[in-house]
Design an enzyme around this catalytic site. Structure first.
Site, PDB file in Angstrom:
ATOM      1  N   CYS A 262     -44.786  -5.194 -21.549  1.00  0.00           N
ATOM      2  CA  CYS A 262     -46.013  -5.328 -20.741  1.00  0.00           C
ATOM      3  C   CYS A 262     -46.263  -4.041 -19.958  1.00  0.00           C
ATOM      4  CB  CYS A 262     -45.912  -6.534 -19.820  1.00  0.00           C
ATOM      5  SG  CYS A 262     -44.439  -6.536 -18.786  1.00  0.00           S
TER       6      CYS A 262
ATOM      7  N   GLU B 261     -48.191 -13.628 -14.640  1.00  0.00           N
ATOM      8  CA  GLU B 261     -47.672 -12.284 -14.934  1.00  0.00           C
ATOM      9  C   GLU B 261     -48.267 -11.902 -16.277  1.00  0.00           C
ATOM     10  OE1 GLU B 261     -45.664 -10.601 -12.906  1.00  0.00           O
ATOM     11  OE2 GLU B 261     -44.142 -11.900 -12.020  1.00  0.00           O
TER      12      GLU B 261
END
Ligand code: NAD
Length: 479
Positions: free
Chosen positions: A285, A251
Site C-alpha cells: 500500500c 486503512e
C-alpha cells in the site's frame, strides 16, 4: 529455551475457527499458487450459521475478557507470541506458497509479527484523563468496544491480521478475522494456533465468498469493522456500516509520491527508491508510486534507477537471490497489465521493463519505469499496486509539492535529500498519513499508520492506533 508447540498443527488442512473449534463447510474455495497458477488447498466457505455462531461466541468471550486486567491480557499475548514463534518456519513455508513472495521476505513478514507483539508487551494501558474543579471531578477512561471484524487484504495476510488481533485483544475486545479469499491459508493457521492460548470465541476466523465481508459489516452485534483494502471497497464498507452506526477504521490504498532533492547521493539513494517502488512487486500500500526527481540530476538518477532495477532478480520464492515474486492473483495481474497497455497505447517511454507483458507459467511481470509521462496519465493518477512506476523531473519546490498532493489519496510519501531542513519543510507540506525522510516507507509498530483524504479514516498501530480499538467514557462525579 525454545518455545514448545502445544499440539500438532496440520499445515495441509484448513478450517474456519468458530468458538475455539475448527469448522468445515459444504462449500469450499481455494487459493492459487501465483508462481504456477496451480490450485492450492480447499478452504471452507463460512455459512450464515457460521457467522451467527462466531458473533455470538465473540460477544460471550468479550464479556469475560474485557474484565481481565491489561497485564493479564498482555500475559496471554506473550504466550501467544512464544507459541507463534515456534511455528515461524511452517508459517513461512505456507505464506510463500500462497503469496509467491521470496522466502526471505516471507520470513520477514512472519517474524515482524513477533516484534509487533513485543512492542505491545511494553505498552501501558491508556491513562485516563482527569479534570477537577470545586464542584466536580471528571475521569475519561478508555474501554474496549466489543467485537471487532477484521477484514484483510491479500498482500500481507499475516502482518495485517496479527496487526489487528494484538491491539484488539490487548484492548479487551474479541475479534473475528476475515482473510482475503486470495490468501486465506496463513491467517487461518495463525488463528488456529491462537486457540491454544485464548479462550474460545476470543480470536476467530471466517473465510469465504463475496457475501462474507458484507455480512460482517451489516451484523448488529459487531461493534467495529477494522478494514484494510482498496479505496473502492472502503467506501462500500463505510456506507454499509451506516445502517448499524458501526465504527469503522479504514486503512486504504495510496498513490505515494517520492521527492528527490538535487543534493542526494545518487548511488546510495536510487537503489532505495527502486526498492521502495518494487519490493513485493509493487504490491505494498505504501510502495513509491510516483517519483519526482530534481531536474539537475534527472538523467543520472533515472539511469541509476534503471541499472539497479534491472538487477532485481524475479523468480520463485526459493530461487537463489530472488528479490521479486509474481503478482499475487489473476485479478491483480490483469489490473496491472492495464497500466502497461495504457502506457504503451499512449506512447510513453519504458526505460526499464517492457511495454509487452508476456503470459507465462505464473503471474510474473518485469518491473517497469516510465520516463516522464504526463500529469494526467493513468500511471500518474491511479494506484497500479504492481511493478510499474513513473518518474518526472521537477524544478520549483512549491510546484512539486502541489503535484505530489494532486491526488485524492494520502497514505504515505517519502523525501530524499542531504539538506534536512529542506526535506523537513517539504515533508511538512505533504498531505499524507505518514512521511518518510531519507527512507522508503517502512511502517513500524510504534507509530500510528493511517491515511489522509481517501486513503482512510482513523489509523492503527502505535499508542494512538490502540485507541481505535477502544471507546472513551467520561465519568462525572459531583462533590
Ligand atoms: P479489496 O478492497 O478488494 O479487499 C479487501 C478485503 O475486503 C478482502 O478481504 C475482501 O474479501 C473484502 N471485501 C470485498 N468486498 C467487500 C465488501 N463489500 N464488504 C466487506 N468486505 C469486502 O482489497 P485487496 O485487493 O484485497 O487489497 C489491495 C488494496 O488494499 C490496495 O488498494 C492497497 O493499497 C490496499 N492496502 C492498504 C493497506 C493499508 O494499510 N492502508 C495495506 C494493504 C493493502
Amino acid at each position: 529455551m525454545a518455545p514448545s508447540k502445544l499440539t500438532t498443527v496440520d499445515f495441509n488442512t484448513f478450517a474456519n475457527i468458530v468458538n475455539g473449534e475448527p469448522r468445515s463447510a459444504k462449500n469450499k474455495y481455494n487459493g492459487i499458487d501465483p508462481t504456477t497458477k496451480e490450485k492450492l488447498w480447499d478452504v471452507p466457505v463460512a455459512s450464515k450459521e457460521d457467522v451467527e455462531d462466531a458473533v455470538r461466541a465473540a460477544n460471550e468471550a468479550y464479556r469475560k475478557w474485557s474484565k481481565k486486567s491489561w497485564e493479564e491480557r498482555q500475559e496471554a499475548l506473550n504466550r501467544f507470541k512464544d507459541l507463534y514463534a515456534s511455528y515461524v518456519d511452517d508459517l513461512t513455508e505456507l505464506l510463500l506458497k500462497e503469496v509467491g513472495r521470496p522466502k526471505c521476505f516471507s520470513e520477514l513478514e512472519i517474524k515482524s509479527c513477533l516484534a509487533f507483539t513485543d512492542w505491545h508487551m511494553k505498552l501501558s494501558q491508556p491513562e485516563p484523563e482527569q479534570y477537577e474543579d470545586d464542584e466536580k471531578t471528571i475521569t475519561t477512561r478508555f474501554l474496549p468496544l466489543g467485537v471487532v471484524a477484521a477484514i484483510c487484504p491479500w498482500n500481507y495476510p499475516v502482518t495485517l491480521s496479527v496487526g489487528k488481533i494484538v491491539p484488539a485483544v490487548l484492548a479487551g475486545n474479541a475479534i473475528i478475522v476475515k482473510p482475503s479469499p486470495f490468501t486465506p491459508y496463513s491467517a487461518l493457521k495463525v488463528v488456529e494456533i491462537a486457540q491454544q492460548v485464548f479462550p474460545p470465541g476470543l480470536v476467530q476466523a471466517l473465510g469465504g465468498d463475496d457475501k462474507l465481508g458484507p455480512a460482517l459489516v451489516a451484523h448488529p452485534d459487531i461493534q467495529i469493522v477494522s478494514f484494510t483494502g482498496s479505496i473502492a471497497t472502503g467506501k462500500k464498507v463505510m456506507a454499509a456500516a451506516a445502517s448499524t452506526l458501526k465504527r469503522v477504521t479504514l486503512e486504504l490504498g495510496g498513490n505515494d509520491p517520492c521527492i528527490i532533492l538535487p543534493d542526494v547521493d545518487i548511488a546510495k539513494t536510487a537503489p532505495q527508491v527502486a526498492l521502495g517502488a518494487f519490493l513485493n512487486s509493487g504490491q505494498i500500500c505504501v510502495a513509491i508510486k510516483r517519483i519526482y526527481i530534481h531536474k539537475d540530476i534527472y538523467r543520472p538518477f533515472v539511469d541509476a534507477l534503471i541499472s539497479f532495477t534491472e538487477q532485481l532478480k524475479i523468480g520463485t520464492p526459493k530461487g537463489e537471490n530472488v528479490m521479486l515474486g509474481p503478482l499475487q492473483n489473476e485479478m491483480q495481474y490483469e489490473k496491472v497489465k492495464t497500466f502497461f497497455e495504457d502506457s504503451k497505447k499512449n506512447g510513453y517511454k519504458f526505460v526499464a521493463g517492457t511495454d509487452n507483458v508476456e503470459e507465462g507459467k505464473g503471474y510474473f511481470i518485469k518491473p517497469a519505469i516510465i520516463d516522464n509521462p504526463p500529469n494526467d496519465s493513468k500511471i500518474v493518477t491511479e494506484e497500479p499496486f504492481g511493478p510499474i512506476v513513473p518518474c518526472q523531473p521537477w524544478e520549483d519546490e512549491a510546484e512539486v509539492i502541489a503535484r505530489a498532493n494532486n491526488t485524492k489519496a494520502g497514505l504515505a510519501a517519502s523525501v530524499f535529500g542531504k539538506d534536512l531542513e529542506r526535506c523537513e519543510r517539504i515533508a511538512n507540506q505533504i498531505e499524507s498519513g505518514s512521511v518518510f525522510i531519507n527512507s522508503f516507507a517502512k511502517p513500524r509498530p510504534m507509530a500510528i499508520f493511517g491515511g489522509m483524504k481517501e486513503s482512510g479514516i482513523g489509523g492503527e498501530w502505535g499508542k494512538l492506533g490502540m485507541l481505535s480499538f477502544m471507546i472513551p467514557q467520561a465519568i462525572h462525579r459531583y462533590k
